[in-house]
Write an enzyme that holds these catalytic residues in place. Sequence first.
Site, short mmCIF file in Angstrom:
data_model
loop_
_atom_site.label_atom_id
_atom_site.label_comp_id
_atom_site.label_asym_id
_atom_site.label_seq_id
_atom_site.Cartn_x
_atom_site.Cartn_y
_atom_site.Cartn_z
CG ASN A 107 80.23 4.45 -28.10
OD1 ASN A 107 79.54 4.08 -27.14
ND2 ASN A 107 79.73 5.14 -29.11
N GLY A 108 80.25 1.15 -27.11
CA GLY A 108 79.30 0.11 -27.53
C GLY A 108 79.33 -1.05 -26.55
CD GLU A 111 66.68 15.10 -18.65
OE1 GLU A 111 65.96 15.70 -19.43
OE2 GLU A 111 67.54 14.30 -19.02
CE LYS A 155 64.35 17.89 -20.32
NZ LYS A 155 64.02 17.48 -21.62
CG HIS A 194 40.60 7.49 -13.01
ND1 HIS A 194 39.35 6.97 -12.80
CD2 HIS A 194 40.45 8.48 -13.92
CE1 HIS A 194 38.47 7.62 -13.56
NE2 HIS A 194 39.12 8.54 -14.25
CE LYS A 198 72.01 16.72 -26.21
NZ LYS A 198 70.77 16.83 -25.43
NE ARG A 258 79.41 9.72 -27.76
CZ ARG A 258 78.52 9.48 -28.71
NH1 ARG A 258 77.94 10.49 -29.31
NH2 ARG A 258 78.23 8.27 -29.07
CB CYS A 277 81.87 5.52 -24.28
SG CYS A 277 81.54 4.30 -23.02
CD GLU A 297 60.55 17.36 -22.58
OE1 GLU A 297 60.39 16.12 -22.64
OE2 GLU A 297 61.67 17.89 -22.72
CD1 TRP A 309 76.62 7.09 -18.77
CD2 TRP A 309 76.15 5.15 -19.75
NE1 TRP A 309 75.35 6.71 -18.40
CE2 TRP A 309 75.04 5.53 -18.98
CE3 TRP A 309 76.08 3.94 -20.45
CZ2 TRP A 309 73.89 4.77 -18.90
CZ3 TRP A 309 74.93 3.18 -20.36
CH2 TRP A 309 73.84 3.61 -19.59
C1 F6R Z 1 65.75 14.13 -22.01
C2 F6R Z 1 66.69 13.58 -22.97
C3 F6R Z 1 66.52 12.18 -23.40
C4 F6R Z 1 66.50 12.09 -24.92
C5 F6R Z 1 66.43 10.62 -25.38
C6 F6R Z 1 66.37 10.52 -26.90
O1 F6R Z 1 66.06 15.46 -21.72
O2 F6R Z 1 67.58 14.26 -23.42
O3 F6R Z 1 65.35 11.64 -22.87
O4 F6R Z 1 65.41 12.82 -25.39
O5 F6R Z 1 67.56 9.95 -24.90
O6 F6R Z 1 67.51 11.03 -27.49
P1 F6R Z 1 67.52 11.44 -29.02
O7 F6R Z 1 66.55 12.56 -29.20
O8 F6R Z 1 68.94 11.86 -29.29
O9 F6R Z 1 67.12 10.23 -29.80
#
Ligand code: F6R
Length: 594
Positions: free
Chosen positions: A102-103, A478, A475, A494, A589, A28, A2, A471, A76
């Site tokens: 938020n929380g 998501e 990407k 395996h 995020k 967020r 949030c 990675e 969220w």
């Molecule tokens: C993937 C992504 C998330 C963040 C993860 C950690 O694209 O954005 O997997 O990498 O939530 O977030 P931070 O780096 O802010 O601790």
Amino acid sequence: MCGIIAAVSSEEEVASILLEGLKREEYRGYDSAGVALLNGKGAIVVRKDAGRVGQLEQRYNFAELGGRVGIAHTRWATHGGVSQKNSHPHLSCKGLVAIVHNGIIENYLDLRKELQSRGHAFTSQTDSEVIAHLMEEEYEKDRDPVRATVAAAKVIRGQYAFVALFSDRPGLLVGARYDAPLVVGMGEKTKFLASDVLAFLAHTDMAIFLDNKEIVELTTEGARIFTLKGKELDARSRKATRVAWELGSLSKESYAHYTLKEIHEQPNSVQSALAQDPEIVSAVADRLKSAKSVVLTASGSSYHAALLMRIRLAAEAKMRCEVVLSGDFERELPFIDDETVVVALSQSGETADLLEAVKKAKSRKVGGVVSLVNAAGSSLARQSDQTLLLNCGPEVGVAATKSFTAQVMVGNLIIDKMTGKDTIGNPYKLGTLVEKALATEQMMSRLAHEYRDRADFYFIARGGHYPIAQEGALKLKELSYIHAEGMSAGELKHGTLALIEKGTPVVVIAPNGHGYDDTISNAQELAARGAEIIGVAQKTHPVFTHTVRIPASNGSFAPVLEVVPLQLLAYFMATERKNDPDHPRNLAKSVTVK
Ligand code: F6R
């Protein structure tokens, strides 16, 4: 997760400021949004609904709502479904107090029962609503906003940042934080409280980063800060600081999405990541060298950057070194002591699992916490003994792109300092190499079009390139919502090879050098079972159905050049499939819940 934004102004009406701030915080969470304003007649007016901020704006006429003080929220969902009733702000029974939160309030069910037994009527299923009722009950006693906040904070358990608006206090807001972020923006005429500086950066770049467990009383005159127990802190110790991020980085410019813009910022951001204070880099390198072991911790993409860092720390700096997902940190605790240094990597510096990991490490009297983090003033930065900022500017797209490559660069800088090698060379040349990797854009767009309807994708690589396969898969998942797996190339046989069928797309990261021949053999095994191979390599090979050519570089920079086309692939897959790449479904995020 949030996002919260609140404003109090001596001169202007704040509805449009709040809506604009909410849009900046949609990364967020974005399943519902709402605004509460105190109108000229002493009534709190709430406008909220499920859906994005833009939809809320269309649904209600905010221009007709006056008010120089207000609070707003983008949600969220955690407790209670996505609905108008569960959207924030929440109003107390008598309309005296409105709050945004938020929380997570862990003991909300007990508090709710107690409040109901005292006659409070609840309108939502959220954990947050208890705060509004608690605040009203306390505020009614002596009309002291800070005392009411202290009293509420005393009984709620969990993590929170909340802001309250009072119907009889036109020039005042109060906020409190406990393990969730809250920042004060100190504009001249308008003051702000927000989860993130991005929410008010268009109006002021002067910020006070509240410490954990603090309360703030904000008026148009300024901020008074208190402990959660109500003790006022010396104002001189809490001066506003200027936030370095530029306003320009908040606009999409000519790009269709922030994600694409941020991918394209990497020729510069890999260089700005290297602009570190040499003394701090030396001090960090010395700290790591003198440790008996290093534990790296992070989540998501930051975890993949940590995996890359570990490979060089072990192979080149000869450090005994582990990487632990922050959510799993508990398992590492028996091995952590005052001879261990913890390195925490994060874009936001607010990831709850990571902050918890750092807290646990500190409880073991760890020999130091070093952080690599983008958000200056974040909880992680404040809890670390040494911090190196990523310097890549605000990352608005939910998917980590430029922050990931910046982490790789800062990691390289530290390791070069430890080993006395220079694997980086001229930073300007790095920018040129990233531009060459970006030249794969049209090809990645074509590939996205061709493969847009596939159900599964695999990414394989070996050794120091394996984290890039992980990675690339993350990407793609998501942004495109296609199932993807990042595998160590040798591991395929395996088990996972059983999933390969005619036409299964496999991205094979096969740079020149050590491991090339083995990776190509794995590609052959895949092709023999019908897989279509998308080779990410410096040169083409007959086994590749498509070759994505990346420029040659030394080992420490190679992962950056490999990941850029994969970021582009994920981005174009999202647009091909009509997904919003900046706001992937179900994600936020800054993951501030455990
Ligand atoms: C993937 C992504 C998330 C963040 C993860 C950690 O694209 O954005 O997997 O990498 O939530 O977030 P931070 O780096 O802010 O601790």
